[in-house]
Design an enzyme around this catalytic site. Structure first.
Site: not given
Ligand SMILES: *Cc1c(COP(=O)(O)O)cnc(C)c1O
Length: 427
Positions: A129, A208, A233-234, A387
């Site tokens: 990400f 992560d 939140y996912k 997606r």
């Molecule tokens: C959604 C996501 C994030 C989000 O990070 P925030 O700090 O909450 O904005 C980080 N890493 C991955 C791999 C994600 O999918």
């Protein structure tokens, strides 16, 4: 594995046989015309959360006021951490709900690099990400540019070969920082194997889990993982911008030092001492006052996931992604779509990416087509991925059928051509 047919009756049968079907009723679903396949970006609102939050606001805040902290708010980050620990195979005292994923990654990555002072390498991959990569780049910049970030690349754009990971890690690697389930292709690493590779060369391993927690069973302790971060939140349905979590293995907690010495990381925050002494436990990875309202909202939704159990959720998720891929093969391949996700279920998480040169306009047509067309919300991920997130707590087989059928119609009847390819702020 099921033998599928492209007949709507099969979708209805599968929904009737689904032992998790009752969990759909736990969520606010008020638009019968909407197929929501974006629970991997923002999970749906649990009904329990509505009442729970009303009580939290009216009673806990409205009536108890500052006393709320001693009534229990102060322990919420660790109590919620203990619940998440059950989902990820960790000890309760190894997980803390706090800040955003990006901030937790910053704290843990810096702590890891400081614990390996003679090594300069950070290994990640081109699937990560972007926020994770930006945080790592920022750390290299902050620490005087003595470190370097190496990205493992993918040969096929969908998976990363274990050999590529092996080659990238050397005895100069301090930290391996990877996302377990890739946000675009849904490729899932073999956590035990990669963690082992990092350890063999003396590096620390940071995962992560943003697209893994609540989506695939995890066992951090069995894999001997050092560090991890992830989102609530996912797949955990904690609400927009809900606080994230971090994990630090028990025996590392006292050895590691994170760089943001806020008062909540101190041994005795309310002694108001002028010099910082870190807490001896996981609290040293806290920073400031936790955002209690958004943190509270995470609780009911974790409970729902625990009740459903990760084993059953994973088994339904695999069957649903298989079904989705079957329909895509039947209907969409001939319309120019290709599969952007591993075909082998054990190599993917709970979403499927379908690629098409017109993906952006197709996804706009899915989202914006006026009634009586079914509206479908996936998300678009540049350059050409649509997606489709499967959230087995509430996604039905019928919805998957409807979504794929709608994609077929939008391309066959060239409906997407009515939509502009002007990019939106959030996709
Ligand atoms: C959604 C996501 C994030 C989000 O990070 P925030 O700090 O909450 O904005 C980080 N890493 C991955 C791999 C994600 O999918």
């Amino acid at each position: 594995m099921e033998q599928f047919t492209a007949d709507i009756n099969l979708a209805c049968d599968l929904d009737r046989q689904d032992e998790l079907a009752c969990f759909r009723d736990e969520f606010v679903i008020d638009d019968p015309n909407l197929v929501y396949l974006d629970g991997n970006s923002l999970g749906r609102l649990p009904k329990r959360t509505v009442n729970f939050m009303r009580n939290t606001i009216e009673h806990d805040w409205g009536n108890r006021l500052i006393r709320g902290w001693n009534d229990g708010w102060i322990n919420t980050p660790t109590e919620l951490g203990a619940k998440i620990a059950k989902l990820i195979g960790a000890y309760p005292e190894e997980v803390l709900v706090t800040e955003a994923t990006s901030i937790n990654l910053f704290k843990l990555a810096v702590a890891a690099l400081k614990a390996r002072p003679k090594r300069a390498g950070i290994v990640s991959d081109g699937f990560n990400f972007p926020s994770d990569l930006y945080i790592l780049q920022g750390i290299v910049d902050l620490l005087g540019k003595d470190h370097h970030l190496k990205l493992i690349s993918s040969a096929d754009g969908i998976t990363i070969a274990p050999e590529a990971v092996e080659t990238a890690i050397t005895n100069d690697t301090a930290l391996v920082s990877l996302t377990h389930v890739a946000f675009k292709s849904a490729f899932m690493y073999d956590m035990a194997r990669v963690t082992d590779l990092a350890h063999q060369s003396g590096a620390l391993m940071l995962w992560d889990l943003s697209h893994s927690v609540g989506s695939v069973p995890l066992d951090l302790n069995a894999c001997n993982v050092d560090l991890a971060v992830g989102c609530t939140y996912k797949y955990l349905n904690g609400g927009p911008g809900a606080p994230a979590f971090l994990y630090v293995r028990r025996d590392l907690q006292e050895q590691l030092s994170q760089p943001m010495w806020g008062w909540f990381a101190a041994q005795k925050p309310f002694a108001f001492e002028l010099d910082f002494t870190p807490a001896s436990d996981l609290s040293r990875f806290r920073v400031g006052t936790p955002p209690m309202l958004s943190m509270k909202a995470v609780e009911p939704s974790i409970d729902i996931t625990l009740e459903a159990t990760m084993e059953k959720l994973r088994s339904k998720s695999i069957n649903q992604t298989e079904y989705l891929i079957f329909l895509a093969d039947q209907w969409l391949t001939e319309l120019g779509f290709t599969l952007g996700t591993p075909r082998q279920a054990e190599m993917r998480g709970s979403h499927v990416s379908l690629r098409h040169p017109e993906s952006f306009r197709i996804s706009r047509a899915l989202i914006e087509s006026p009634p009586p067309a079914i509206q479908v919300i996936p998300d678009f991920r540049a350059p050409d991925n649509i997606r489709l997130g499967i959230t087995p707590l509430y996604t039905t087989y019928t919805e998957i059928y409807q979504a794929l059928d709608r994609m077929r119609i939008i391309v066959e009847e060239k409906i997407f051509q009515q939509y502009s390819d002007e990019q939106l702020a959030v996709t």
